[in-house]
Design an enzyme around this catalytic site. Structure first.
Site, mmCIF file in Angstrom:
data_model
loop_
_atom_site.group_PDB
_atom_site.id
_atom_site.type_symbol
_atom_site.label_atom_id
_atom_site.label_comp_id
_atom_site.label_asym_id
_atom_site.label_seq_id
_atom_site.Cartn_x
_atom_site.Cartn_y
_atom_site.Cartn_z
ATOM 1 N N GLY A 119 39.833 -74.510 -55.189
ATOM 2 C CA GLY A 119 40.634 -74.190 -56.369
ATOM 3 C C GLY A 119 42.092 -74.537 -56.125
ATOM 4 N N GLY A 131 46.241 -73.791 -57.318
ATOM 5 C CA GLY A 131 47.180 -72.917 -58.016
ATOM 6 C C GLY A 131 48.464 -73.687 -58.252
ATOM 7 N N GLY A 132 49.495 -72.987 -58.723
ATOM 8 C CA GLY A 132 50.751 -73.642 -59.047
ATOM 9 C C GLY A 132 51.419 -74.290 -57.839
ATOM 10 N N PHE A 133 51.319 -73.697 -56.663
ATOM 11 C CA PHE A 133 52.087 -74.191 -55.517
ATOM 12 C C PHE A 133 51.214 -74.584 -54.325
ATOM 13 C CE2 PHE A 133 54.746 -71.467 -58.038
ATOM 14 C CZ PHE A 133 55.854 -72.280 -58.246
ATOM 15 N N GLY A 134 49.928 -74.628 -54.522
ATOM 16 C CA GLY A 134 49.067 -74.977 -53.404
ATOM 17 C C GLY A 134 47.614 -75.016 -53.818
ATOM 18 N N LYS A 141 55.989 -75.456 -49.210
ATOM 19 C CA LYS A 141 57.238 -74.714 -49.008
ATOM 20 C C LYS A 141 58.265 -75.331 -49.951
ATOM 21 C CE LYS A 141 59.992 -73.524 -45.103
ATOM 22 N NZ LYS A 141 60.744 -74.503 -44.351
ATOM 23 N N ASP A 148 48.099 -58.436 -61.068
ATOM 24 C CA ASP A 148 47.388 -59.553 -61.711
ATOM 25 C C ASP A 148 45.872 -59.390 -61.559
ATOM 26 O OD1 ASP A 148 47.198 -61.835 -63.225
ATOM 27 O OD2 ASP A 148 47.557 -63.217 -61.553
HETATM 28 N N1 LIG Z 1 38.450 -66.551 -49.208
HETATM 29 C C1 LIG Z 1 37.987 -67.323 -50.181
HETATM 30 N N2 LIG Z 1 36.712 -67.804 -50.141
HETATM 31 C C2 LIG Z 1 36.224 -68.582 -51.137
HETATM 32 N N3 LIG Z 1 36.922 -68.940 -52.236
HETATM 33 C C3 LIG Z 1 38.199 -68.501 -52.321
HETATM 34 C C4 LIG Z 1 38.793 -67.675 -51.316
HETATM 35 N N4 LIG Z 1 40.073 -67.406 -51.687
HETATM 36 C C5 LIG Z 1 40.255 -68.019 -52.874
HETATM 37 N N5 LIG Z 1 39.140 -68.680 -53.253
HETATM 38 C C6 LIG Z 1 38.952 -69.457 -54.491
HETATM 39 O O1 LIG Z 1 39.973 -70.433 -54.581
HETATM 40 C C7 LIG Z 1 40.453 -70.541 -55.907
HETATM 41 C C8 LIG Z 1 41.972 -70.327 -55.926
HETATM 42 O O2 LIG Z 1 42.237 -69.049 -55.363
HETATM 43 P P1 LIG Z 1 43.537 -68.197 -55.649
HETATM 44 O O3 LIG Z 1 43.510 -67.726 -57.071
HETATM 45 O O4 LIG Z 1 43.630 -67.152 -54.619
HETATM 46 O O5 LIG Z 1 44.637 -69.303 -55.434
HETATM 47 P P2 LIG Z 1 46.074 -69.460 -56.002
HETATM 48 O O6 LIG Z 1 46.558 -70.783 -55.472
HETATM 49 O O7 LIG Z 1 46.894 -68.280 -55.654
HETATM 50 O O8 LIG Z 1 45.842 -69.526 -57.569
HETATM 51 P P3 LIG Z 1 46.841 -69.136 -58.743
HETATM 52 O O9 LIG Z 1 48.163 -69.801 -58.468
HETATM 53 O O10 LIG Z 1 46.115 -69.680 -59.961
HETATM 54 O O11 LIG Z 1 46.921 -67.642 -58.760
HETATM 55 C C9 LIG Z 1 39.686 -69.518 -56.729
HETATM 56 O O12 LIG Z 1 38.606 -70.170 -57.382
HETATM 57 C C10 LIG Z 1 39.147 -68.559 -55.701
HETATM 58 O O13 LIG Z 1 37.931 -67.976 -56.118
#
Ligand SMILES: Nc1ncnc2c1ncn2[C@@H]1O[C@H](COP(=O)(O)OP(=O)(O)OP(=O)(O)O)[C@@H](O)[C@H]1O
Length: 340
Positions: free
Chosen positions: A46, A48-51, A71, A162
Site C-alpha cells: 500500500g 500513503g502520502g509520504f511513503g 524524509k 484516525d
Molecule cells: N504490518 C503490516 N502487514 C501487512 N500489511 C500492512 C502492515 N502495515 C500496513 N499494511 C498495509 O499497507 C497499506 C498502507 O498502510 P498504512 O495505512 O499504515 O500506510 P500509510 O503510508 O501510513 O498510509 P496513509 O498515508 O494512507 O495513512 C495498508 O493497506 C495496510 O493494510
C-alpha cells in the site's frame, strides 16, 4: 503533535548500507541491507502520502512488512517516527505489530520500519463479502478487539485520531482471530510528562478521515480518548450496516457534521437502519456522547454492552469470524493485485 513529543519517540536510527535511490524500492527484488538483515522487496502492499508499505522477505526466509517514509525537509513531523515511538512503547501488546528492525538512509533520505506482517485490512475483508459488511456477530466481536487496541493506546497516553476499517487488519495463520491496529501517523500524546491530561488547545485543525471523524474534530475542538471512542462507534456501524453510515455519500465536511448532529436528535433511527438488535448499541453511543475531553472511559461497560447485544441476537461474540470460515488467506491488496 508537538516537538516535545517528537523527542519522546526515542528514535535512534541504525544506518543501513544501500546506495540505490528511494524510487527503485518499488521494484520487486530490490534489496535493503541493514545491520540486522537483508530485506528483499516482494510486493507493494500500500502507498500513503509520504511513503509506502512493502511485503519483504528476509535473508532468514521469513516475511515482514516494511514501511518506508521519505524524509522531507519541509515537514516538521515524521509519521513513521511517531509510529515507531508508539510500537516501542506498547511492546508486545496483543493488538500491535512487533517491531523487527528500523533505520534511516541518510543519503537517500528515507526512514524504514520492518514489522510483523499481518493480513488484510478490515476494509478489504469487508469488501470480500457478498453484502460488503460483516455478519452481526463478527462485526461486534471485531469491534470489541478494535476497542481493546484503542484502550491500550490510551493507557499509554496516546489518542489515535484516525480510527477506520483501513487502519485495522486481521492476523495471519493462527492469528486470524486477532485484530491489529495500524498506522499511528497522526496519533497525539494527550498526557503530559507529569502524567496529567494536557490542557486543551483553544482551536485545533481538522485531522483524520471525514467519515469517521468525531464531532469535536469537525468543530475544531481538542480531541481526547472519548473522541477515539466516537470514531470507533462509527467504525463499528460501518462494519455491519448494509447501506453504510448515513453520511456515506456526503463528501463535504460541514454536510457530514450536520448529518452526524441529526443522528443525535430526530434522525437517531437512521444510524441503525436494517439492524435488529440496537438497544445495547444505542446505550454505548449515549454513554460515549455523555463523556468529556478529560473523562476516563469505562471500556468494560462498552465490552459488556457488545456482549449483551450478541446475547440478545443469540450469538457468541467469540465465535469464529466470517473470514475464518473461508480458506482464503493473504495480506492487504493481495487479492486485487492477483486479479489484475
Ligand atoms: N504490518 C503490516 N502487514 C501487512 N500489511 C500492512 C502492515 N502495515 C500496513 N499494511 C498495509 O499497507 C497499506 C498502507 O498502510 P498504512 O495505512 O499504515 O500506510 P500509510 O503510508 O501510513 O498510509 P496513509 O498515508 O494512507 O495513512 C495498508 O493497506 C495496510 O493494510
Amino acid at each position: 503533535m508537538s516537538d516535545e513529543e517528537e523527542d519522546e519517540s526515542g528514535f535512534k536510527p541504525v544506518s543501513i548500507q544501500n546506495t540505490l535511490p528511494f524510487k527503485t524500492l518499488y521494484f520487486q527484488g530490490h534489496e535493503i541491507v541493514s545491520q540486522k538483515a537483508t530485506y528483499t522487496v516482494v510486493r507493494l502492499l500500500g502507498e500513503g502520502g509520504f511513503g509506502a508499505v512493502y511485503l519483504c522477505k528476509t535473508n532468514k526466509g521469513t516475511q515482514c512488512a516494511m514501511k518506508v517514509e521519505m524524509k522531507m525537509e519541509k515537514r516538521k513531523h515524521s509519521k513513521l517516527k511517531m509510529e515507531i515511538a508508539i510500537l516501542k512503547l506498547v511492546g508486545n501488546s496483543k493488538h500491535f505489530t512487533k517491531i523487527l528492525d528500523r533505520g534511516k538512509r541518510e543519503k537517500e533520505g528515507f526512514f524504514f520500519l520492518a514489522m510483523e506482517l499481518v493480513g488484510k485490512s478490515l476494509g478489504d475483508l469487508k469488501a470480500d463479502r457478498a453484502e460488503k459488511v460483516f455478519s452481526f456477530g463478527t462485526g461486534l466481536g471485531v469491534a470489541s478487539q478494535c476497542l481493546e487496541a484503542v484502550e491500550e493506546l490510551h493507557k499509554h497516553g496516546f489518542i489515535h485520531r484516525d480510527l477506520k476499517p483501513a487502519n485495522y487488519a486481521c492476523g495471519l495463520d493462527d492469528k486470524r482471530h486477532t485484530i491489529y491496529i495500524l498506522d499511528f501517523g497522526i496519533a497525539r500524546k494527550y498526557i503530559n510528562a507529569k502524567k496529567e491530561i494536557k490542557t486543551p488547545r483553544e482551536t485545533v485543525g481538522f485531522k483524520g478521515t471525514v467519515r469517521f471523524a468525531p464531532l469535536s474534530c469537525h468543530r475544531n475542538i481538542e480531541m481526547g480518548p472519548k473522541d477515539d471512542c466516537e470514531s470507533w462507534f462509527y467504525l463499528l456501524l460501518d462494519l455491519i450496516l448494509v447501506g453504510g453510515l448515513p453520511w456515506k455519500k456526503l463528501n463535504e465536511k460541514n454536510e457530514v457534521l450536520l448529518a452526524k448532529e441529526e443522528c443525535r436528535k430526530e434522525k437517531r433511527h437512521t444510524l441503525y437502519t436494517g439492524l435488529k438488535y440496537t438497544v445495547e448499541l444505542n446505550k454505548i453511543l449515549v454513554y460515549i456522547d455523555s463523556q468529556a475531553y478529560q473523562d476516563r472511559i469505562d471500556y468494560q461497560f462498552i465490552y459488556k454492552s457488545l456482549e449483551e447485544a450478541c446475547v440478545s441476537a443469540g450469538l457468541d461474540i467469540d465465535a469464529p469470524y466470517d473470514w475464518e470460515n473461508s480458506k482464503e488467506q493473504g495480506t492487504s491488496k493481495e487479492k486485487s493485485s492477483r486479479s489484475k
